[in-house]
Design a protein around this motif. Structure first.
Motif, mmCIF file in Angstrom:
data_model
loop_
_atom_site.group_PDB
_atom_site.id
_atom_site.type_symbol
_atom_site.label_atom_id
_atom_site.label_comp_id
_atom_site.label_asym_id
_atom_site.label_seq_id
_atom_site.Cartn_x
_atom_site.Cartn_y
_atom_site.Cartn_z
ATOM 1 N N LEU A 1 29.763 39.747 -20.755
ATOM 2 C CA LEU A 1 31.128 39.549 -20.292
ATOM 3 C C LEU A 1 31.593 38.217 -20.871
ATOM 4 N N LYS A 2 32.534 38.254 -21.797
ATOM 5 C CA LYS A 2 32.922 37.030 -22.473
ATOM 6 C C LYS A 2 33.934 36.254 -21.625
ATOM 7 N N PRO A 3 34.002 34.952 -21.835
ATOM 8 C CA PRO A 3 34.943 34.143 -21.056
ATOM 9 C C PRO A 3 36.371 34.652 -21.240
ATOM 10 N N GLY A 4 37.088 34.770 -20.176
ATOM 11 C CA GLY A 4 38.476 35.189 -20.241
ATOM 12 C C GLY A 4 38.662 36.685 -20.339
ATOM 13 N N GLN A 5 37.575 37.432 -20.484
ATOM 14 C CA GLN A 5 37.702 38.877 -20.639
ATOM 15 C C GLN A 5 37.670 39.563 -19.283
ATOM 16 N N LEU B 1 21.987 27.173 -7.214
ATOM 17 C CA LEU B 1 23.344 27.689 -7.014
ATOM 18 C C LEU B 1 23.940 27.095 -5.750
ATOM 19 N N ALA B 2 25.204 26.703 -5.860
ATOM 20 C CA ALA B 2 25.913 26.194 -4.682
ATOM 21 C C ALA B 2 26.670 27.350 -4.030
ATOM 22 N N GLU B 3 27.154 27.131 -2.845
ATOM 23 C CA GLU B 3 27.963 28.145 -2.170
ATOM 24 C C GLU B 3 29.295 28.266 -2.901
ATOM 25 N N PHE B 4 29.703 29.490 -3.203
ATOM 26 C CA PHE B 4 30.937 29.725 -3.964
ATOM 27 C C PHE B 4 31.399 31.120 -3.619
ATOM 28 N N ILE B 5 32.372 31.206 -2.714
ATOM 29 C CA ILE B 5 32.745 32.530 -2.217
ATOM 30 C C ILE B 5 34.094 32.965 -2.775
ATOM 31 N N VAL B 6 34.126 34.164 -3.326
ATOM 32 C CA VAL B 6 35.385 34.764 -3.770
ATOM 33 C C VAL B 6 35.715 35.870 -2.778
ATOM 34 N N PRO B 7 36.793 35.711 -2.006
ATOM 35 C CA PRO B 7 37.096 36.739 -1.010
ATOM 36 C C PRO B 7 37.350 38.084 -1.685
ATOM 37 N N GLU C 1 38.635 37.941 -11.928
ATOM 38 C CA GLU C 1 37.672 38.622 -12.797
ATOM 39 C C GLU C 1 36.369 38.881 -12.058
ATOM 40 N N ILE C 2 35.966 37.931 -11.235
ATOM 41 C CA ILE C 2 34.736 38.111 -10.450
ATOM 42 C C ILE C 2 34.936 39.246 -9.442
ATOM 43 N N LEU D 1 22.976 33.449 -15.317
ATOM 44 C CA LEU D 1 24.180 34.209 -15.642
ATOM 45 C C LEU D 1 25.217 34.086 -14.532
ATOM 46 N N ILE D 2 24.766 33.973 -13.285
ATOM 47 C CA ILE D 2 25.697 33.777 -12.166
ATOM 48 C C ILE D 2 26.408 32.441 -12.337
ATOM 49 N N GLN D 3 25.642 31.411 -12.655
ATOM 50 C CA GLN D 3 26.212 30.074 -12.848
ATOM 51 C C GLN D 3 27.242 30.112 -13.978
ATOM 52 N N SER D 4 26.864 30.803 -15.066
ATOM 53 C CA SER D 4 27.757 30.906 -16.221
ATOM 54 C C SER D 4 29.026 31.672 -15.850
ATOM 55 N N ALA D 5 28.890 32.746 -15.082
ATOM 56 C CA ALA D 5 30.053 33.539 -14.658
ATOM 57 C C ALA D 5 30.999 32.689 -13.806
#
Lengths: 382, 136
Positions: free
Chosen positions: A359-363, A149-155, A226-227, A214-218
Protein backbone atom coordinates in the motif's frame (compact mmCIF):
# COMPACT_ATOMS: atom_id res chain seq x y z
CA UNK A 1 -1.00 -24.16 -9.42
CA UNK A 2 2.25 -25.27 -7.84
CA UNK A 3 3.13 -27.86 -10.44
CA UNK A 4 2.51 -25.25 -13.13
CA UNK A 5 4.92 -22.86 -11.39
CA UNK A 6 7.53 -25.61 -11.17
CA UNK A 7 7.14 -26.48 -14.83
CA UNK A 8 7.61 -22.81 -15.74
CA UNK A 9 10.84 -22.70 -13.71
CA UNK A 10 12.17 -25.66 -15.65
CA UNK A 11 10.95 -24.19 -18.91
CA UNK A 12 12.67 -20.89 -18.23
CA UNK A 13 15.85 -21.88 -16.47
CA UNK A 14 16.47 -25.50 -17.36
CA UNK A 15 17.87 -28.16 -15.06
CA UNK A 16 18.04 -27.39 -11.37
CA UNK A 17 21.20 -29.13 -10.29
CA UNK A 18 23.12 -26.83 -7.97
CA UNK A 19 26.82 -26.57 -8.58
CA UNK A 20 27.98 -25.37 -5.17
CA UNK A 21 28.13 -28.03 -2.47
CA UNK A 22 25.90 -27.25 0.53
CA UNK A 23 28.75 -26.73 3.01
CA UNK A 24 30.29 -24.03 0.84
CA UNK A 25 27.07 -22.12 0.34
CA UNK A 26 27.03 -20.48 3.75
CA UNK A 27 30.24 -18.58 3.39
CA UNK A 28 29.86 -17.76 -0.26
CA UNK A 29 26.20 -16.89 -0.43
CA UNK A 30 24.35 -16.79 2.84
CA UNK A 31 26.50 -14.27 4.71
CA UNK A 32 26.62 -11.73 1.84
CA UNK A 33 22.88 -12.23 1.43
CA UNK A 34 22.19 -11.40 5.07
CA UNK A 35 24.45 -8.37 4.88
CA UNK A 36 22.65 -7.20 1.74
CA UNK A 37 19.20 -7.57 3.25
CA UNK A 38 20.20 -5.84 6.44
CA UNK A 39 21.69 -2.91 4.52
CA UNK A 40 18.56 -2.57 2.37
CA UNK A 41 16.35 -2.69 5.45
CA UNK A 42 18.39 -0.03 7.23
CA UNK A 43 18.68 2.19 4.14
CA UNK A 44 14.93 2.32 3.63
CA UNK A 45 14.00 4.85 0.96
CA UNK A 46 17.32 6.70 0.94
CA UNK A 47 18.30 5.75 -2.61
CA UNK A 48 21.58 7.69 -2.60
CA UNK A 49 22.83 5.26 0.03
CA UNK A 50 22.48 2.42 -2.49
CA UNK A 51 25.00 4.11 -4.81
CA UNK A 52 27.46 4.23 -1.94
CA UNK A 53 26.81 0.58 -1.03
CA UNK A 54 27.29 -0.39 -4.66
CA UNK A 55 30.72 1.26 -4.71
CA UNK A 56 31.68 -0.51 -1.47
CA UNK A 57 30.67 -3.98 -2.72
CA UNK A 58 33.36 -6.16 -4.14
CA UNK A 59 31.16 -8.60 -6.01
CA UNK A 60 29.80 -7.46 -9.38
CA UNK A 61 26.45 -9.13 -8.92
CA UNK A 62 25.82 -7.39 -5.59
CA UNK A 63 27.04 -4.09 -7.06
CA UNK A 64 24.49 -4.48 -9.83
CA UNK A 65 21.72 -5.27 -7.33
CA UNK A 66 22.44 -2.09 -5.34
CA UNK A 67 22.66 0.01 -8.51
CA UNK A 68 19.31 -1.23 -9.74
CA UNK A 69 17.77 -0.38 -6.37
CA UNK A 70 19.33 3.07 -6.51
CA UNK A 71 17.87 3.64 -9.99
CA UNK A 72 14.47 2.33 -8.78
CA UNK A 73 13.48 1.19 -12.24
CA UNK A 74 10.56 -1.16 -12.99
CA UNK A 75 10.93 -4.72 -11.61
CA UNK A 76 10.97 -6.29 -15.08
CA UNK A 77 14.09 -4.29 -15.99
CA UNK A 78 16.20 -6.26 -13.50
CA UNK A 79 16.31 -9.39 -15.67
CA UNK A 80 17.37 -7.32 -18.66
CA UNK A 81 20.22 -5.78 -16.68
CA UNK A 82 21.36 -9.12 -15.26
CA UNK A 83 21.39 -10.68 -18.73
CA UNK A 84 23.26 -7.77 -20.28
CA UNK A 85 25.82 -8.02 -17.47
CA UNK A 86 26.40 -11.61 -18.57
CA UNK A 87 25.32 -13.36 -15.39
CA UNK A 88 23.22 -15.88 -17.34
CA UNK A 89 25.70 -16.49 -20.11
CA UNK A 90 27.17 -20.02 -20.32
CA UNK A 91 30.60 -18.54 -19.60
CA UNK A 92 29.45 -16.74 -16.44
CA UNK A 93 31.49 -17.52 -13.34
CA UNK A 94 28.47 -16.93 -11.14
CA UNK A 95 26.57 -20.18 -10.52
CA UNK A 96 23.08 -20.13 -12.02
CA UNK A 97 21.29 -20.44 -8.68
CA UNK A 98 23.19 -17.55 -7.23
CA UNK A 99 22.38 -15.36 -10.24
CA UNK A 100 18.71 -16.34 -9.97
CA UNK A 101 18.75 -15.58 -6.26
CA UNK A 102 20.05 -12.04 -6.79
CA UNK A 103 17.75 -11.45 -9.74
CA UNK A 104 14.66 -12.54 -7.84
CA UNK A 105 15.65 -10.54 -4.78
CA UNK A 106 16.33 -7.38 -6.74
CA UNK A 107 13.07 -7.66 -8.68
CA UNK A 108 11.10 -8.27 -5.48
CA UNK A 109 12.69 -5.25 -3.77
CA UNK A 110 11.91 -3.11 -6.81
CA UNK A 111 8.29 -4.25 -6.51
CA UNK A 112 8.30 -2.86 -2.99
CA UNK A 113 8.29 -6.08 -0.96
CA UNK A 114 9.65 -5.86 2.57
CA UNK A 115 13.34 -6.92 2.75
CA UNK A 116 12.56 -9.70 5.24
CA UNK A 117 10.07 -11.31 2.86
CA UNK A 118 12.64 -10.92 0.08
CA UNK A 119 15.22 -12.71 2.23
CA UNK A 120 12.88 -15.69 2.56
CA UNK A 121 12.42 -15.75 -1.22
CA UNK A 122 16.14 -15.38 -1.94
CA UNK A 123 17.36 -17.94 0.61
CA UNK A 124 15.12 -20.58 -0.97
CA UNK A 125 17.49 -20.57 -3.95
CA UNK A 126 20.22 -21.97 -1.74
CA UNK A 127 18.19 -24.98 -0.64
CA UNK A 128 16.12 -25.91 2.39
CA UNK A 129 19.04 -26.04 4.85
CA UNK A 130 20.18 -22.54 3.98
CA UNK A 131 16.59 -21.30 3.96
CA UNK A 132 16.18 -22.63 7.51
CA UNK A 133 19.45 -20.96 8.54
CA UNK A 134 18.32 -17.63 7.08
CA UNK A 135 14.98 -17.99 8.82
CA UNK A 136 16.74 -18.55 12.14
CA UNK A 137 18.87 -15.44 11.50
CA UNK A 138 15.73 -13.47 10.67
CA UNK A 139 14.09 -14.60 13.92
CA UNK A 140 17.03 -13.22 15.90
CA UNK A 141 16.92 -9.99 13.93
CA UNK A 142 13.18 -9.67 14.48
CA UNK A 143 13.61 -10.23 18.22
CA UNK A 144 16.32 -7.55 18.39
CA UNK A 145 14.35 -4.97 16.37
CA UNK A 146 11.22 -4.57 18.43
CA UNK A 147 9.02 -1.73 17.12
CA UNK A 148 7.20 -0.14 20.04
CA UNK A 149 3.68 0.92 19.06
CA UNK A 150 1.88 3.77 20.77
CA UNK A 151 -1.87 4.03 21.18
CA UNK A 152 -3.37 5.41 17.96
CA UNK A 153 -7.07 4.98 17.43
CA UNK A 154 -8.94 5.68 14.20
CA UNK A 155 -12.67 5.66 14.92
CA UNK A 156 -14.48 3.24 12.67
CA UNK A 157 -17.70 1.22 12.73
CA UNK A 158 -15.70 -1.75 11.56
CA UNK A 159 -13.50 -1.66 14.65
CA UNK A 160 -16.31 -3.18 16.76
CA UNK A 161 -16.83 -5.93 14.18
CA UNK A 162 -13.14 -6.78 14.25
CA UNK A 163 -13.21 -6.85 18.04
CA UNK A 164 -16.03 -9.41 17.89
CA UNK A 165 -14.24 -11.41 15.21
CA UNK A 166 -11.18 -11.66 17.48
CA UNK A 167 -13.15 -14.20 19.53
CA UNK A 168 -12.36 -16.60 16.65
CA UNK A 169 -8.55 -16.52 16.38
CA UNK A 170 -8.42 -19.07 13.53
CA UNK A 171 -10.69 -16.87 11.44
CA UNK A 172 -8.47 -13.82 12.00
CA UNK A 173 -5.27 -15.80 11.33
CA UNK A 174 -6.52 -17.02 7.95
CA UNK A 175 -7.94 -13.62 7.05
CA UNK A 176 -4.57 -12.00 7.80
CA UNK A 177 -2.84 -14.41 5.43
CA UNK A 178 -5.42 -13.97 2.67
CA UNK A 179 -5.36 -10.18 2.99
CA UNK A 180 -1.56 -10.04 2.93
CA UNK A 181 0.71 -8.11 5.29
CA UNK A 182 0.36 -4.60 3.81
CA UNK A 183 -3.45 -4.59 3.85
CA UNK A 184 -3.57 -6.31 7.24
CA UNK A 185 -1.16 -3.75 8.73
CA UNK A 186 -3.09 -0.79 7.29
CA UNK A 187 -6.35 -2.30 8.50
CA UNK A 188 -5.35 -2.77 12.14
CA UNK A 189 -3.13 0.32 12.39
CA UNK A 190 -6.02 2.30 13.90
CA UNK A 191 -7.22 -0.35 16.35
CA UNK A 192 -6.67 -0.08 20.10
CA UNK A 193 -3.24 -1.33 21.11
CA UNK A 194 -4.79 -4.10 23.22
CA UNK A 195 -6.42 -5.61 20.14
CA UNK A 196 -3.32 -5.15 18.01
CA UNK A 197 -1.29 -7.08 20.57
CA UNK A 198 -3.92 -9.86 20.55
CA UNK A 199 -3.62 -10.08 16.77
CA UNK A 200 0.18 -10.02 16.86
CA UNK A 201 0.18 -12.92 19.33
CA UNK A 202 -1.51 -15.06 16.67
CA UNK A 203 1.55 -14.82 14.47
CA UNK A 204 5.02 -16.27 14.58
CA UNK A 205 8.00 -14.16 15.72
CA UNK A 206 9.01 -12.96 12.26
CA UNK A 207 5.45 -12.25 11.15
CA UNK A 208 4.55 -10.27 14.25
CA UNK A 209 7.74 -8.17 14.09
CA UNK A 210 7.13 -7.51 10.41
CA UNK A 211 3.52 -6.58 11.03
CA UNK A 212 4.60 -4.15 13.78
CA UNK A 213 6.91 -2.38 11.36
CA UNK A 214 4.26 -2.21 8.69
CA UNK A 215 1.69 -0.89 11.19
CA UNK A 216 4.10 1.87 12.21
CA UNK A 217 4.74 2.67 8.55
CA UNK A 218 0.99 2.74 7.78
CA UNK A 219 0.39 5.16 10.67
CA UNK A 220 3.07 7.48 9.31
CA UNK A 221 2.06 7.34 5.67
CA UNK A 222 -1.71 6.87 5.53
CA UNK A 223 -4.55 9.21 6.44
CA UNK A 224 -7.25 8.16 8.92
CA UNK A 225 -9.69 7.71 6.03
CA UNK A 226 -7.26 5.37 4.27
CA UNK A 227 -6.76 3.33 7.43
CA UNK A 228 -10.54 3.11 7.88
CA UNK A 229 -10.94 2.04 4.24
CA UNK A 230 -8.28 -0.64 4.71
CA UNK A 231 -10.12 -1.90 7.77
CA UNK A 232 -13.34 -2.08 5.78
CA UNK A 233 -11.66 -4.12 3.03
CA UNK A 234 -10.12 -6.40 5.62
CA UNK A 235 -13.47 -6.91 7.36
CA UNK A 236 -15.03 -7.91 4.06
CA UNK A 237 -12.46 -10.67 3.83
CA UNK A 238 -13.17 -11.69 7.44
CA UNK A 239 -16.92 -11.72 6.78
CA UNK A 240 -16.49 -13.76 3.60
CA UNK A 241 -14.34 -16.29 5.47
CA UNK A 242 -16.79 -16.48 8.31
CA UNK A 243 -19.68 -17.12 5.95
CA UNK A 244 -17.73 -19.74 4.03
CA UNK A 245 -16.90 -21.54 7.26
CA UNK A 246 -20.55 -21.50 8.31
CA UNK A 247 -21.61 -22.83 4.91
CA UNK A 248 -18.98 -25.59 5.05
CA UNK A 249 -20.20 -26.67 8.51
CA UNK A 250 -23.84 -26.78 7.43
CA UNK A 251 -22.90 -28.65 4.25
CA UNK A 252 -21.07 -31.29 6.24
CA UNK A 253 -24.02 -31.85 8.59
CA UNK A 254 -26.72 -31.82 5.95
CA UNK A 255 -24.99 -33.85 3.25
CA UNK A 256 -27.34 -36.79 3.76
CA UNK A 257 -30.48 -34.70 3.37
CA UNK A 258 -29.34 -32.88 0.25
CA UNK A 259 -29.27 -34.43 -3.20
CA UNK A 260 -25.85 -34.38 -4.81
CA UNK A 261 -27.00 -31.88 -7.37
CA UNK A 262 -29.74 -29.32 -6.96
CA UNK A 263 -31.36 -28.61 -10.27
CA UNK A 264 -32.83 -25.24 -9.24
CA UNK A 265 -30.85 -22.30 -10.62
CA UNK A 266 -30.21 -19.18 -8.58
CA UNK A 267 -31.21 -16.46 -11.00
CA UNK A 268 -30.46 -13.62 -8.62
CA UNK A 269 -26.93 -14.81 -7.90
CA UNK A 270 -26.21 -15.28 -11.58
CA UNK A 271 -27.54 -11.81 -12.38
CA UNK A 272 -25.47 -10.19 -9.57
CA UNK A 273 -22.30 -12.04 -10.54
CA UNK A 274 -22.80 -11.17 -14.21
CA UNK A 275 -23.33 -7.47 -13.45
CA UNK A 276 -20.23 -7.52 -11.25
CA UNK A 277 -18.07 -9.06 -13.95
CA UNK A 278 -19.35 -6.65 -16.61
CA UNK A 279 -18.65 -3.61 -14.40
CA UNK A 280 -15.16 -4.63 -13.35
CA UNK A 281 -12.18 -2.78 -14.71
CA UNK A 282 -10.37 -5.06 -17.15
CA UNK A 283 -7.08 -4.79 -15.28
CA UNK A 284 -8.66 -5.82 -11.97
CA UNK A 285 -10.52 -8.70 -13.60
CA UNK A 286 -7.36 -9.88 -15.31
CA UNK A 287 -5.29 -9.75 -12.12
CA UNK A 288 -8.03 -11.55 -10.16
CA UNK A 289 -8.23 -14.32 -12.74
CA UNK A 290 -4.44 -14.62 -12.67
CA UNK A 291 -4.60 -15.61 -9.00
CA UNK A 292 -7.19 -18.34 -9.66
CA UNK A 293 -6.63 -21.83 -10.90
CA UNK A 294 -8.36 -23.01 -14.07
CA UNK A 295 -10.88 -25.13 -12.14
CA UNK A 296 -11.69 -22.15 -9.93
CA UNK A 297 -12.30 -19.94 -12.96
CA UNK A 298 -14.43 -22.69 -14.50
CA UNK A 299 -16.46 -22.91 -11.27
CA UNK A 300 -16.99 -19.17 -11.33
CA UNK A 301 -18.09 -19.26 -15.00
CA UNK A 302 -21.05 -21.42 -13.97
CA UNK A 303 -22.36 -18.40 -12.03
CA UNK A 304 -22.44 -16.14 -15.09
CA UNK A 305 -24.76 -15.21 -17.91
CA UNK A 306 -23.51 -15.64 -21.46
CA UNK A 307 -22.23 -12.09 -21.97
CA UNK A 308 -20.23 -12.07 -18.71
CA UNK A 309 -19.00 -15.57 -19.50
CA UNK A 310 -17.67 -14.21 -22.79
CA UNK A 311 -16.00 -11.28 -21.09
CA UNK A 312 -14.09 -13.50 -18.71
CA UNK A 313 -12.92 -15.77 -21.51
CA UNK A 314 -11.97 -12.92 -23.82
CA UNK A 315 -9.69 -11.43 -21.18
CA UNK A 316 -7.61 -14.61 -21.06
CA UNK A 317 -5.03 -15.79 -23.59
CA UNK A 318 -6.38 -18.42 -26.02
CA UNK A 319 -4.38 -21.23 -24.42
CA UNK A 320 -5.87 -20.60 -21.00
CA UNK A 321 -9.36 -20.19 -22.47
CA UNK A 322 -9.12 -23.70 -23.84
CA UNK A 323 -7.96 -25.14 -20.52
CA UNK A 324 -10.70 -23.37 -18.56
CA UNK A 325 -13.36 -24.61 -20.97
CA UNK A 326 -12.01 -28.14 -20.64
CA UNK A 327 -12.18 -27.80 -16.87
CA UNK A 328 -15.74 -26.46 -17.15
CA UNK A 329 -16.79 -29.48 -19.18
CA UNK A 330 -15.33 -31.80 -16.57
CA UNK A 331 -17.00 -29.98 -13.71
CA UNK A 332 -20.51 -30.37 -15.04
CA UNK A 333 -23.50 -28.72 -13.32
CA UNK A 334 -23.51 -27.50 -9.75
CA UNK A 335 -26.10 -27.17 -7.02
CA UNK A 336 -27.12 -23.74 -5.75
CA UNK A 337 -25.00 -24.02 -2.60
CA UNK A 338 -21.93 -24.79 -4.64
CA UNK A 339 -22.67 -21.83 -6.93
CA UNK A 340 -22.91 -19.47 -3.98
CA UNK A 341 -19.61 -20.70 -2.60
CA UNK A 342 -17.88 -20.37 -5.95
CA UNK A 343 -19.23 -16.85 -6.32
CA UNK A 344 -18.09 -15.94 -2.81
CA UNK A 345 -14.65 -17.36 -3.51
CA UNK A 346 -14.39 -15.14 -6.58
CA UNK A 347 -15.56 -12.13 -4.56
CA UNK A 348 -12.86 -12.84 -1.99
CA UNK A 349 -10.16 -13.04 -4.68
CA UNK A 350 -11.47 -9.81 -6.15
CA UNK A 351 -11.13 -8.01 -2.82
CA UNK A 352 -7.55 -9.18 -2.53
CA UNK A 353 -6.88 -7.88 -6.07
CA UNK A 354 -8.18 -4.43 -5.12
CA UNK A 355 -5.74 -4.25 -2.23
CA UNK A 356 -2.44 -3.20 -3.78
CA UNK A 357 0.83 -4.72 -2.62
CA UNK A 358 2.36 -2.77 -0.98
CA UNK A 359 0.00 0.00 0.00
CA UNK A 360 1.88 3.06 -1.20
CA UNK A 361 1.76 6.39 0.62
CA UNK A 362 -1.23 8.44 -0.42
CA UNK A 363 -2.86 5.54 -2.22
CA UNK A 364 -6.45 4.78 -1.25
CA UNK A 365 -8.26 1.50 -1.61
CA UNK A 366 -10.47 2.19 -4.53
CA UNK A 367 -13.51 -0.01 -5.07
CA UNK A 368 -16.28 1.63 -7.16
CA UNK A 369 -19.56 1.88 -5.27
CA UNK A 370 -21.55 -0.38 -7.60
CA UNK A 371 -18.85 -3.06 -7.55
CA UNK A 372 -18.73 -2.86 -3.77
CA UNK A 373 -22.51 -3.29 -3.63
CA UNK A 374 -22.36 -6.42 -5.80
CA UNK A 375 -19.52 -7.88 -3.71
CA UNK A 376 -21.46 -7.24 -0.51
CA UNK A 377 -24.58 -8.84 -1.97
CA UNK A 378 -22.63 -11.96 -2.92
CA UNK A 379 -20.74 -12.23 0.36
CA UNK A 380 -23.87 -11.82 2.44
CA UNK A 381 -25.55 -14.78 0.74
CA UNK A 382 -26.17 -17.82 2.89
CA UNK B 1 -1.25 -25.29 -18.96
CA UNK B 2 1.53 -27.48 -17.60
CA UNK B 3 4.52 -27.15 -19.88
CA UNK B 4 5.88 -30.56 -20.66
CA UNK B 5 9.44 -30.72 -19.44
CA UNK B 6 11.63 -33.81 -19.52
CA UNK B 7 13.65 -32.86 -16.42
CA UNK B 8 10.55 -32.32 -14.28
CA UNK B 9 8.90 -35.46 -15.64
CA UNK B 10 12.03 -37.46 -14.79
CA UNK B 11 12.03 -36.14 -11.22
CA UNK B 12 8.36 -37.01 -10.77
CA UNK B 13 8.67 -40.52 -12.19
CA UNK B 14 7.81 -43.24 -9.66
CA UNK B 15 7.47 -46.99 -9.82
CA UNK B 16 3.96 -48.48 -9.39
CA UNK B 17 4.95 -49.66 -5.91
CA UNK B 18 5.98 -46.11 -4.95
CA UNK B 19 2.78 -44.66 -6.41
CA UNK B 20 0.73 -47.08 -4.33
CA UNK B 21 1.90 -45.23 -1.18
CA UNK B 22 0.76 -41.83 -2.38
CA UNK B 23 -2.98 -42.02 -1.55
CA UNK B 24 -2.12 -42.86 2.07
CA UNK B 25 0.32 -39.95 2.19
CA UNK B 26 -2.38 -37.65 0.84
CA UNK B 27 -4.71 -38.82 3.60
CA UNK B 28 -2.01 -37.91 6.12
CA UNK B 29 -1.69 -34.44 4.62
CA UNK B 30 -5.47 -33.99 4.67
CA UNK B 31 -5.43 -34.84 8.36
CA UNK B 32 -2.59 -32.36 8.99
CA UNK B 33 -4.53 -29.66 7.15
CA UNK B 34 -7.71 -30.39 9.11
CA UNK B 35 -5.90 -30.26 12.43
CA UNK B 36 -4.09 -27.04 11.47
CA UNK B 37 -7.42 -25.48 10.60
CA UNK B 38 -8.65 -26.20 14.10
CA UNK B 39 -5.61 -25.31 16.19
CA UNK B 40 -3.57 -22.96 13.97
CA UNK B 41 -0.05 -23.35 12.54
CA UNK B 42 1.77 -22.28 15.71
CA UNK B 43 0.19 -25.01 17.81
CA UNK B 44 0.54 -27.48 14.93
CA UNK B 45 4.31 -26.95 14.93
CA UNK B 46 4.45 -28.28 18.49
CA UNK B 47 2.52 -31.39 17.42
CA UNK B 48 4.47 -32.10 14.25
CA UNK B 49 7.70 -32.79 16.12
CA UNK B 50 10.13 -34.53 13.79
CA UNK B 51 8.07 -34.26 10.60
CA UNK B 52 9.38 -33.64 7.08
CA UNK B 53 11.64 -30.58 7.02
CA UNK B 54 9.76 -28.88 4.22
CA UNK B 55 6.50 -29.30 6.12
CA UNK B 56 8.04 -27.82 9.26
CA UNK B 57 9.62 -24.90 7.42
CA UNK B 58 6.42 -24.21 5.52
CA UNK B 59 4.39 -24.33 8.74
CA UNK B 60 6.73 -21.70 10.25
CA UNK B 61 6.08 -19.48 7.22
CA UNK B 62 2.34 -19.98 7.59
CA UNK B 63 2.56 -19.06 11.25
CA UNK B 64 4.34 -15.86 10.21
CA UNK B 65 1.46 -14.92 7.93
CA UNK B 66 2.85 -15.87 4.54
CA UNK B 67 0.45 -16.99 1.81
CA UNK B 68 -0.35 -16.46 -1.86
CA UNK B 69 2.30 -15.68 -4.46
CA UNK B 70 5.18 -15.17 -2.04
CA UNK B 71 4.66 -18.51 -0.32
CA UNK B 72 4.19 -20.24 -3.67
CA UNK B 73 7.40 -18.65 -4.97
CA UNK B 74 9.37 -19.85 -1.93
CA UNK B 75 8.01 -23.40 -2.01
CA UNK B 76 8.36 -23.79 -5.78
CA UNK B 77 11.96 -22.58 -5.57
CA UNK B 78 12.76 -25.01 -2.75
CA UNK B 79 11.31 -27.87 -4.78
CA UNK B 80 13.15 -26.75 -7.91
CA UNK B 81 16.60 -26.59 -6.29
CA UNK B 82 16.13 -29.65 -4.09
CA UNK B 83 17.87 -32.91 -4.84
CA UNK B 84 14.91 -35.25 -4.24
CA UNK B 85 13.59 -37.44 -7.03
CA UNK B 86 10.80 -39.93 -7.49
CA UNK B 87 8.51 -40.64 -4.57
CA UNK B 88 10.25 -38.26 -2.18
CA UNK B 89 9.98 -35.40 -4.67
CA UNK B 90 6.33 -36.23 -5.33
CA UNK B 91 5.64 -36.22 -1.58
CA UNK B 92 7.36 -32.87 -1.22
CA UNK B 93 5.15 -31.48 -4.01
CA UNK B 94 2.12 -32.75 -2.10
CA UNK B 95 3.40 -31.13 1.10
CA UNK B 96 3.92 -27.82 -0.70
CA UNK B 97 0.46 -27.99 -2.25
CA UNK B 98 -1.04 -28.68 1.19
CA UNK B 99 0.80 -25.73 2.73
CA UNK B 100 -0.47 -23.40 0.03
CA UNK B 101 -4.03 -24.60 0.48
CA UNK B 102 -3.81 -24.22 4.28
CA UNK B 103 -2.44 -20.70 3.87
CA UNK B 104 -5.48 -19.59 1.91
CA UNK B 105 -7.91 -21.44 4.15
CA UNK B 106 -9.04 -23.95 1.53
CA UNK B 107 -11.54 -26.42 2.92
CA UNK B 108 -10.99 -30.19 2.96
CA UNK B 109 -12.88 -31.00 -0.24
CA UNK B 110 -10.96 -28.35 -2.17
CA UNK B 111 -7.63 -29.60 -0.82
CA UNK B 112 -8.57 -33.18 -1.71
CA UNK B 113 -9.40 -32.06 -5.24
CA UNK B 114 -5.98 -30.44 -5.54
CA UNK B 115 -4.04 -33.39 -4.16
CA UNK B 116 -5.78 -36.30 -5.88
CA UNK B 117 -4.13 -35.64 -9.27
CA UNK B 118 -0.79 -36.49 -7.66
CA UNK B 119 -2.01 -40.08 -7.39
CA UNK B 120 -2.25 -40.36 -11.14
CA UNK B 121 -5.45 -40.14 -13.22
CA UNK B 122 -6.84 -43.63 -12.56
CA UNK B 123 -6.62 -43.47 -8.79
CA UNK B 124 -7.83 -39.87 -8.77
CA UNK B 125 -10.94 -40.74 -10.77
CA UNK B 126 -11.76 -43.80 -8.71
CA UNK B 127 -11.29 -41.88 -5.42
CA UNK B 128 -13.45 -39.05 -6.69
CA UNK B 129 -16.09 -41.60 -7.66
CA UNK B 130 -15.89 -43.22 -4.20
CA UNK B 131 -16.49 -39.88 -2.54
CA UNK B 132 -19.57 -39.21 -4.66
CA UNK B 133 -20.88 -42.65 -3.83
CA UNK B 134 -20.38 -42.04 -0.10
CA UNK B 135 -22.23 -38.75 -0.38
CA UNK B 136 -25.28 -40.61 -1.69
Amino acid sequence: MLIEKLALLYERWGSSQMETPPHERTQQHTLPLHKFIQSVHETGENRKEFYLLSRQSRRKIIKLAYLLLADAGPPWSAEDSFRKAGFFAPSSRVPKHEALMWLEGTSALLEGLHPWLVLLMMSAWMGLEQAEASYAWLKELAAAQHTELAEFIVPSEMADMLTDALENPRLIETSLRIAGMPLAASAIAGMPLYHIERILKLMGPVGSALLRELIQSAREKLTSEEIAAALQAFMEIVTARSEMLTTEESEETSLEEQPLTDEATDAELIRTMSELVMELDAKILRSTLATMQNTEVASMLRCLEALAHERVLSIMPPGRQKRVLEALEELGTAGSIRLVRDAQFFAQKLLAAYAPRPLKPGQTLDIPASVRAHISAILSRE
Amino acid sequence: MIYWNADLAARLACSPAEMADIPEFINTMLAVAEETRKIGPRQMLDRLGEADKLLLYGMHLLADGLAGEILEEILATLLYVGKENGQLFLKRCIIAETLLAMAEGAESMELRRRLLPYCGIDVALSRAGEKQGNAH
